[in-house]
Design an enzyme around this catalytic site. Sequence first.
Site, PDB file in Angstrom:
ATOM      1  N   GLY A  88      27.857  24.687 -24.045  1.00 38.54           N
ATOM      2  CA  GLY A  88      26.419  24.879 -24.185  1.00 38.54           C
ATOM      3  C   GLY A  88      25.683  24.604 -22.891  1.00 38.54           C
ATOM      4  CD  GLU A 136      18.257  15.992 -20.041  1.00 39.15           C
ATOM      5  OE1 GLU A 136      18.581  14.908 -20.566  1.00 39.15           O
ATOM      6  OE2 GLU A 136      17.150  16.532 -20.249  1.00 39.15           O
ATOM      7  CG  ASP A 174      13.101  16.305 -33.491  1.00 38.54           C
ATOM      8  OD1 ASP A 174      11.966  16.424 -32.990  1.00 38.54           O
ATOM      9  OD2 ASP A 174      14.061  15.763 -32.907  1.00 38.54           O
ATOM     10  CG  HIS A 228       0.053  13.697   3.271  1.00 38.84           C
ATOM     11  ND1 HIS A 228       0.976  14.669   2.978  1.00 38.84           N
ATOM     12  CD2 HIS A 228       0.446  13.121   4.438  1.00 38.84           C
ATOM     13  CE1 HIS A 228       1.885  14.691   3.947  1.00 38.84           C
ATOM     14  NE2 HIS A 228       1.575  13.753   4.836  1.00 38.84           N
TER      15      HIS A 228
END
Length: 464
Positions: free
Chosen positions: A188, A195, A329, A446
Amino acid sequence: MSTYLHYDALILGSGQAGTPLASHLRSLNLSVCLVERAHIGGCCVNEGCTPTKTMVASGRMAYLVRRATEYGVHDGEGTPRITVAMQEVRERKKDIVDSFRGGGEKRLEAAGVVVEAGRRGSWGEERGGLRWGRGKKVVTAERVFVNVGCRPARPEVPGLDDIPLERVLDSTSIQELGEVPGHLVVVGGGYIGLEFAQLFRRLGADVSIIHRGPGLLSRNDDPELVQCMQRILEEDGIDIIFSATSTTFSNSPSSSAEEAHDLPIRVTTLSAGEKKDFHASHILLATGRVPNTSTLNLSSAGISTTSSGYIPTSPSLQTNIPGIYAMGDVKGGPAFTHVSYDDFRILKAHLAGETARTTEDRTGLVPSVVYTDPQFAHIGPKWGELPKGRGLVSYSMLKAVIDPSTNKIISFSAIAVEAGEIMAVVQMAMVGGLTWMAVRDAVFAHPSWAECLNNLWGGERKEI
């Protein structure tokens, strides 16, 4: 004889929606029973975000140490020599998980939430009732919130059942390895697969990814950024097999005597008509997740589910049965912790009478991050979902899609060390309805990652 207990609210599952909801309901002086079959905190704390990102940090440290001499850092012996103590990586992960879980347990206890273990819970004949154990306890409630989450899917792969169980891993069990695999095969090429593939490569394993599609991630992801991610992984030394139409596993140790013990699994794939054979030590199944609804007997309560077992809900998270809600989920859709937590916020608003707040508010603006190094972040419609002939694109390692009629940002993708943080800046501009020029002209500190957004809009543009 059964004992019947009644509460104002029954919550099944203590994930990122269930736990805060339980505490909130108690703050309203409502009686709350939270049923959890494993650990407080759900997947995110125990098997997902917290432990995996802790291990990713260990992998990045190993990667940086190996490159120390490139930064002028030496250990007096030339190229740094490192050894990864997998048991120590695992123990560090465990300690952090225990700390996070313990915090959740203390909050629930302080709030006065009744927590019950429900390993074998299922709906009884009483609507809203839950049985577990040997049926000696039945809980009923005025409102029921289903938050049981998902678990790793196990694909049907020829020969897989013949491989020793300790060598066939999923996203949970792979985190308990006591040593770095000799050769890890990842089945997969989605978020989870990438990861873990990069993590264990950086910890020292040989790694191969077997992916059914022609490119990593999903077909809707931007192909240029996907190719960029592919190059990064290949530069790390990961072998990627695309368009794998056939894959089989067998117990057939390597013919090399010194490798036979470490590489007992023979892997055979058919990719673009080409047969490939190699040996591996472990297999990681990373082909998706399935909802934890198969043991709940939801049909007894009349709760509708999809053919895959997910529980459809209305925009206010109501199931087809009044008073029964689903969140996280288990209801399908994007399986992200931040979505689960937003489900809690929606329910919290509805309990306060703010019925305008629904899941439709976040349509198109759900961010995602693949926690590789560098990260791959995205927000807005994906490339394959965008209407053709609309917008301008400016890209390098960053890509934004603009609506030329309004100059507003439609979607944004980035591959960068802190891509998730850069994306959050653009997300706020999208939420606030700012034009791309406003982001271009903003004065960022910055050095910072955000200032790369000043340069994004000056790159090449093209119609899509």
